[in-house]
Design a protein around this motif. Structure first.
Motif, PDB file in Angstrom:
ATOM      1  N   SER A   1       1.445   7.543 -15.174  1.00 11.62           N
ATOM      2  CA  SER A   1       0.788   8.789 -14.771  1.00 11.62           C
ATOM      3  C   SER A   1       1.599   9.489 -13.688  1.00 11.62           C
ATOM      4  O   SER A   1       2.514   8.912 -13.079  1.00 11.62           O
ATOM      5  N   ASP A   2       1.250  10.750 -13.441  1.00 10.11           N
ATOM      6  CA  ASP A   2       1.985  11.536 -12.443  1.00 10.11           C
ATOM      7  C   ASP A   2       1.875  10.931 -11.054  1.00 10.11           C
ATOM      8  O   ASP A   2       2.859  10.886 -10.306  1.00 10.11           O
ATOM      9  N   ASP A   3       0.664  10.485 -10.706  1.00  5.52           N
ATOM     10  CA  ASP A   3       0.512   9.921  -9.367  1.00  5.52           C
ATOM     11  C   ASP A   3       1.274   8.609  -9.228  1.00  5.52           C
ATOM     12  O   ASP A   3       1.816   8.296  -8.158  1.00  5.52           O
ATOM     13  N   GLU A   4       1.377   7.832 -10.321  1.00  7.42           N
ATOM     14  CA  GLU A   4       2.140   6.588 -10.254  1.00  7.42           C
ATOM     15  C   GLU A   4       3.629   6.871 -10.080  1.00  7.42           C
ATOM     16  O   GLU A   4       4.323   6.174  -9.333  1.00  7.42           O
ATOM     17  N   ILE A   5       4.122   7.904 -10.765  1.00  4.39           N
ATOM     18  CA  ILE A   5       5.538   8.273 -10.627  1.00  4.39           C
ATOM     19  C   ILE A   5       5.830   8.737  -9.205  1.00  4.39           C
ATOM     20  O   ILE A   5       6.822   8.321  -8.580  1.00  4.39           O
ATOM     21  N   GLU A   6       4.960   9.585  -8.668  1.00  6.43           N
ATOM     22  CA  GLU A   6       5.169  10.078  -7.292  1.00  6.43           C
ATOM     23  C   GLU A   6       5.005   8.960  -6.270  1.00  6.43           C
ATOM     24  O   GLU A   6       5.676   8.961  -5.225  1.00  6.43           O
ATOM     25  N   TRP A   7       4.119   8.020  -6.562  1.00  8.45           N
ATOM     26  CA  TRP A   7       3.949   6.898  -5.640  1.00  8.45           C
ATOM     27  C   TRP A   7       5.219   6.049  -5.568  1.00  8.45           C
ATOM     28  O   TRP A   7       5.622   5.595  -4.499  1.00  8.45           O
ATOM     29  N   GLU A   8       5.844   5.827  -6.724  1.00  7.88           N
ATOM     30  CA  GLU A   8       7.102   5.077  -6.730  1.00  7.88           C
ATOM     31  C   GLU A   8       8.183   5.812  -5.944  1.00  7.88           C
ATOM     32  O   GLU A   8       8.983   5.192  -5.229  1.00  7.88           O
TER      33      GLU A   8
ATOM     34  N   PHE B   1       2.385  12.638  -0.554  1.00 10.20           N
ATOM     35  CA  PHE B   1       1.695  12.024  -1.691  1.00 10.20           C
ATOM     36  C   PHE B   1       0.183  12.146  -1.529  1.00 10.20           C
ATOM     37  O   PHE B   1      -0.531  12.471  -2.490  1.00 10.20           O
ATOM     38  N   LYS B   2      -0.337  11.863  -0.325  1.00 12.74           N
ATOM     39  CA  LYS B   2      -1.782  11.982  -0.088  1.00 12.74           C
ATOM     40  C   LYS B   2      -2.279  13.401  -0.326  1.00 12.74           C
ATOM     41  O   LYS B   2      -3.347  13.610  -0.913  1.00 12.74           O
ATOM     42  N   ASN B   3      -1.518  14.380   0.137  1.00  5.69           N
ATOM     43  CA  ASN B   3      -1.936  15.773  -0.039  1.00  5.69           C
ATOM     44  C   ASN B   3      -1.885  16.187  -1.504  1.00  5.69           C
ATOM     45  O   ASN B   3      -2.709  16.986  -1.959  1.00  5.69           O
ATOM     46  N   GLN B   4      -0.927  15.649  -2.241  1.00  6.62           N
ATOM     47  CA  GLN B   4      -0.773  16.033  -3.640  1.00  6.62           C
ATOM     48  C   GLN B   4      -1.776  15.328  -4.539  1.00  6.62           C
ATOM     49  O   GLN B   4      -2.262  15.909  -5.520  1.00  6.62           O
ATOM     50  N   PHE B   5      -2.102  14.048  -4.205  1.00  9.24           N
ATOM     51  CA  PHE B   5      -3.040  13.265  -5.023  1.00  9.24           C
ATOM     52  C   PHE B   5      -4.103  12.647  -4.124  1.00  9.24           C
ATOM     53  O   PHE B   5      -4.065  11.445  -3.833  1.00  9.24           O
ATOM     54  N   PRO B   6      -5.037  13.455  -3.642  1.00  8.71           N
ATOM     55  CA  PRO B   6      -6.041  12.929  -2.688  1.00  8.71           C
ATOM     56  C   PRO B   6      -6.997  11.906  -3.300  1.00  8.71           C
ATOM     57  O   PRO B   6      -7.601  11.135  -2.565  1.00  8.71           O
ATOM     58  N   LYS B   7      -7.127  11.876  -4.634  1.00  6.20           N
ATOM     59  CA  LYS B   7      -8.054  10.947  -5.277  1.00  6.20           C
ATOM     60  C   LYS B   7      -7.328   9.828  -6.011  1.00  6.20           C
ATOM     61  O   LYS B   7      -7.928   9.115  -6.806  1.00  6.20           O
ATOM     62  N   SER B   8      -6.058   9.660  -5.756  1.00  4.07           N
ATOM     63  CA  SER B   8      -5.284   8.625  -6.433  1.00  4.07           C
ATOM     64  C   SER B   8      -5.679   7.235  -5.934  1.00  4.07           C
ATOM     65  O   SER B   8      -6.137   7.060  -4.802  1.00  4.07           O
ATOM     66  N   LYS B   9      -5.489   6.248  -6.788  1.00  6.93           N
ATOM     67  CA  LYS B   9      -5.784   4.871  -6.401  1.00  6.93           C
ATOM     68  C   LYS B   9      -4.798   4.337  -5.375  1.00  6.93           C
ATOM     69  O   LYS B   9      -5.034   3.282  -4.781  1.00  6.93           O
ATOM     70  N   TYR B  10      -3.704   5.066  -5.157  1.00  5.59           N
ATOM     71  CA  TYR B  10      -2.701   4.633  -4.187  1.00  5.59           C
ATOM     72  C   TYR B  10      -2.897   5.283  -2.814  1.00  5.59           C
ATOM     73  O   TYR B  10      -2.091   5.053  -1.917  1.00  5.59           O
ATOM     74  N   CYS B  11      -3.949   6.096  -2.652  1.00  2.34           N
ATOM     75  CA  CYS B  11      -4.157   6.789  -1.365  1.00  2.34           C
ATOM     76  C   CYS B  11      -4.395   5.797  -0.234  1.00  2.34           C
ATOM     77  O   CYS B  11      -3.888   5.973   0.880  1.00  2.34           O
ATOM     78  N   GLN B  12      -5.183   4.771  -0.510  1.00  6.21           N
ATOM     79  CA  GLN B  12      -5.464   3.788   0.531  1.00  6.21           C
ATOM     80  C   GLN B  12      -4.195   3.058   0.942  1.00  6.21           C
ATOM     81  O   GLN B  12      -3.964   2.798   2.125  1.00  6.21           O
ATOM     82  N   ALA B  13      -3.365   2.731  -0.036  1.00  5.57           N
ATOM     83  CA  ALA B  13      -2.086   2.093   0.284  1.00  5.57           C
ATOM     84  C   ALA B  13      -1.190   3.030   1.079  1.00  5.57           C
ATOM     85  O   ALA B  13      -0.467   2.602   1.989  1.00  5.57           O
ATOM     86  N   ALA B  14      -1.226   4.333   0.761  1.00  6.25           N
ATOM     87  CA  ALA B  14      -0.431   5.303   1.506  1.00  6.25           C
ATOM     88  C   ALA B  14      -0.884   5.376   2.960  1.00  6.25           C
ATOM     89  O   ALA B  14      -0.060   5.454   3.880  1.00  6.25           O
ATOM     90  N   LYS B  15      -2.209   5.342   3.181  1.00  5.11           N
ATOM     91  CA  LYS B  15      -2.721   5.350   4.562  1.00  5.11           C
ATOM     92  C   LYS B  15      -2.229   4.127   5.330  1.00  5.11           C
ATOM     93  O   LYS B  15      -1.858   4.224   6.500  1.00  5.11           O
ATOM     94  N   GLY B  16      -2.239   2.983   4.667  1.00  9.98           N
ATOM     95  CA  GLY B  16      -1.747   1.774   5.324  1.00  9.98           C
ATOM     96  C   GLY B  16      -0.273   1.871   5.675  1.00  9.98           C
ATOM     97  O   GLY B  16       0.147   1.456   6.765  1.00  9.98           O
ATOM     98  N   ARG B  17       0.534   2.435   4.766  1.00  9.18           N
ATOM     99  CA  ARG B  17       1.964   2.592   5.054  1.00  9.18           C
ATOM    100  C   ARG B  17       2.176   3.555   6.218  1.00  9.18           C
ATOM    101  O   ARG B  17       3.027   3.319   7.082  1.00  9.18           O
ATOM    102  N   ILE B  18       1.418   4.655   6.245  1.00  9.64           N
ATOM    103  CA  ILE B  18       1.543   5.626   7.339  1.00  9.64           C
ATOM    104  C   ILE B  18       1.169   4.978   8.667  1.00  9.64           C
ATOM    105  O   ILE B  18       1.849   5.165   9.691  1.00  9.64           O
ATOM    106  N   TYR B  19       0.090   4.208   8.651  1.00  2.00           N
ATOM    107  CA  TYR B  19      -0.353   3.517   9.875  1.00  2.00           C
ATOM    108  C   TYR B  19       0.738   2.587  10.392  1.00  2.00           C
ATOM    109  O   TYR B  19       1.031   2.554  11.592  1.00  2.00           O
TER     110      TYR B  19
END
Length: 625
Positions: free
Chosen positions: A255-262, A276-294
């Motif tokens: 999916s698009d969000d999976e490609i952008e997440w990679e 990535f968070k701004n582009q896909f706010p409802k993606s399943k990878y948003c929580q992981a993105a928050k953890g990486r940012i933290y």
């Protein structure tokens, strides 16, 4: 994909032939049966329920035919799937040239009576009403030195040509033998081994499942390259297109969000994850993105703290990340810096040996290791100062100023009242003055509106009341000017918060709570009661006289200014008296020079001020009388 919940399987294998030693045993058949069953029941590969699988290993002709009949009875619905696998010898009869599948009691002499005729085998398959029928046969004769099952041409494919509605796959062609690894009896035969390998690992295709045709084509291609007997298949009604197993090598379209997440993970930057968070706010990878940012922000704050190596930055890290991975090290660094600064400040205080330095040490380290010594040193210096002041008469001191009669009367009244003071009252007042001095030094160190207001509320008639009001006024004026420029509040004397907008004045947001750590006056200052000499209690008079002398000095300073102005006024009058007789300003009322205009203005200003001075002096004289 075949519905394997409605698939019935019969696995038939014959590896030993005790009735006829001339028939070579095939121990690899046991491996074929066991490995094939494990693949079929694996839910990640095929997923047939184990209860739907029957195994016939080294059984008689009668036992095998009964199992075939039971299988056909269980598959009487078009939605069912029948699957039969046979591995063993296939022998051609010399009497009728018909293919026979060997059984446990097969003997070449009685081949037709003890083996399963291919025609009878077909009849059992035809009796089933299953919508899909799959037959896989891995058999041939034995007899080749290299491990061939037989070198006599096989007629398996020819005998299965009229299997209507059934998919058939065989291990070899009519004129080719089928091979097995006789040197490794625990390994499967070559054909079955390659079939199980494909089912277990998948195919390089763009489909999620492996079809029977794709499986057959892969086996055939590999065997041709390896110079092994080529397998054969019979396909009826596109049965080879049936999806039989899950393709483990299939990579579904991402999916698009999976490609952008990679992509974000490859960059591994704070801004990449934020995008990535701004582009896909409802993606399943948003929580992981928050953890990486933290984690990235925590590393940035920690690197800044290490670079600056100051308590302020380590405290900021601990406040932001109380459970961070560097908290323990941050606290250790804070302790080391505090200890180093404390020792440095204490060495400076010891070197200078002044109350100011000792008070500064108590201000910054109220619970330090040298607190007791600092308090004792302050008291000793105070006692020494009082003893020295007793040796000098009050009106003969250096820098003494003239005092008004009202000040003299006040001192005399205070002296009479102090004679009746108890010693404890004098000691309490001395301690109160010391506490006020420490509190004032603390307020001046901070130099904020809150610290000055706190001092005025606590000591409304204190020794530093006038200075506190002036300081408070100046700070408010600075803040007003700064707010007009940018809306920030400037606070002096904050070396850890340097800001280019205010120079040595830091900027704080008005929305934050004011700092209140200026009120760190030691609670146990009264513990030093025993160290104050009781015989020095009368020296409190010098403290009061010093306070009154300061007020008198300020009053007389204004009188000195008035004297200067009066001298300037009379000198101007006298100069005009001499100069004015020869000037046109008296005769004609004309101003012939700028000097004449300046003289007139100066006389008016100084005359007004002198008039106020005369009125004030007359009023003081009347009140004194």
């Amino acid at each position: 994909m075949i519905d394997h919940s409605r698939t019935k399987v019969l696995l038939i294998g014959t590896s030993e032939f005790p009735e006829d030693p001339s028939i070579m045993s095939i121990p690899n058949v046991v491996a074929n049966i066991n490995l094939f069953k494990n693949i079929l029941i694996d839910k990640n590969l095929v997923g047939i329920p184990e209860s739907n699988i029957s195994v016939s290993l080294n059984e008689t002709k009668l036992q095998i035919e009964r199992r075939l009949k039971d299988l056909t009875e269980q598959t009487r619905d078009k939605k069912d799937t029948l699957f039969v696998y046979y591995t063993g010898h296939g022998i051609l009869s010399s009497e009728d040239f018909t293919l026979y599948f060997t059984t446990f009691h097969t003997c070449k002499k009685y081949l037709e009576s003890d083996s399963i005729n291919i025609n009878d085998f077909k009849k059992h398959i035809k009796r089933s009403f299953a919508g899909r029928k799959i037959v896989i046969i891995d058999s041939c004769h034995s007899g080749a030195i290299i491990g061939a099952m037989n070198n006599i041409p096989s007629s398996i494919q020819a005998g299965l040509k009229d299997f209507e509605g059934t998919y058939v796959m065989t291990s070899a062609a009519e004129d080719e033998p089928s091979l097995f690894p006789h040197e490794d009896p625990k390994a499967p035969t070559y054909f079955t081994g390659r079939l199980l390998e494909i089912l277990g690992t998948g195919l390089e295709t763009d489909t999620e499942y492996c079809s029977l045709r794709d499986i057959f084509n892969k086996i055939k291609t590999d065997f041709i390259k390896e110079n092994k007997p080529s397998p054969q298949q019979s396909n009826f009604n596109n049965a080879d297109q049936l999806y039989f197993s899950i393709n483990k090598k299939f990579l579904p379209r991402k999916s698009d969000d999976e490609i952008e997440w990679e992509k974000a993970c490859f960059k591994n930057t704070k801004w990449g994850y934020l995008d990535f968070k701004n582009q896909f706010p409802k993606s399943k990878y948003c929580q992981a993105a928050k953890g990486r940012i933290y984690t990235i922000e925590e590393d940035e704050i920690w690197n800044i703290a290490l670079e600056m190596n100051k308590v302020f930055y380590y405290d900021d890290y601990v406040d932001r990340y109380p459970k961070g991975k560097f908290v323990i090290q941050a606290r250790e660094n804070i302790s080391a810096i505090n200890k180093r600064e404390e020792e440095l400040l204490w060495s400076e205080a010891m070197k200078e040996n002044s109350e100011e330095k000792y008070s500064k040490y108590l201000l910054f380290f109220p619970a330090g290791q040298f607190v007791g010594e600092a308090r004792n040193s302050i008291l000793k210096l105070s006692e020494k100062k009082i003893e020295q002041s007793n040796l000098i008469p009050h009106y003969g001191r250096k820098n003494d100023v003239s005092v008004s009669p009202q000040y003299v009367n006040r001192i005399q009244n205070d002296n009479r009242s102090k004679q009746n003071r108890p010693k404890s009252e004098v000691l309490d007042k001395l301690k109160a003055k010391k506490e006020e001095e420490i509190f004032w030094n603390n307020a001046m160190e901070l130099a904020t509106i809150e610290s000055m207001t706190e001092y005025l509320e606590r000591y409304p008639t204190g020794n530093f009341m006038i200075a506190a009001k002036r300081k408070l006024y100046n700070i408010k004026r600075k803040n007003e000017r700064t707010q007009r420029l940018g809306g920030a509040q400037c606070v002096e004397n904050e070396p850890d918060n340097f800001s280019p907008e205010c120079g040595n004045i830091s900027i704080e947001d008005n929305s934050e709570e004011p700092r209140t750590n200026y009120n760190i006056l030691p609670d146990n200052l009264s513990d030093a009661n025993e160290e104050i000499p009781i015989d020095q209690y009368t020296t409190i008079e010098q403290e009061d006289e010093g306070e009154n002398s300061q007020l008198a000095m300020e009053s007389d300073t204004w009188e000195f200014k008035d004297y200067i102005l009066s001298i300037a006024f009379w000198s101007s009058i006298i100069s005009y008296g001499i100069y004015g007789g020869y000037s046109d300003i008296w005769n004609k009322g004309d101003f012939n020079s700028v000097w004449e205009l300046f003289e007139i203005v100066f006389i008016i200003i100084t005359g007004f001020h002198l008039g106020l001075f005369v009125v004030a002096k007359i009023g003081n004289w009347i009140l004194s009388e």
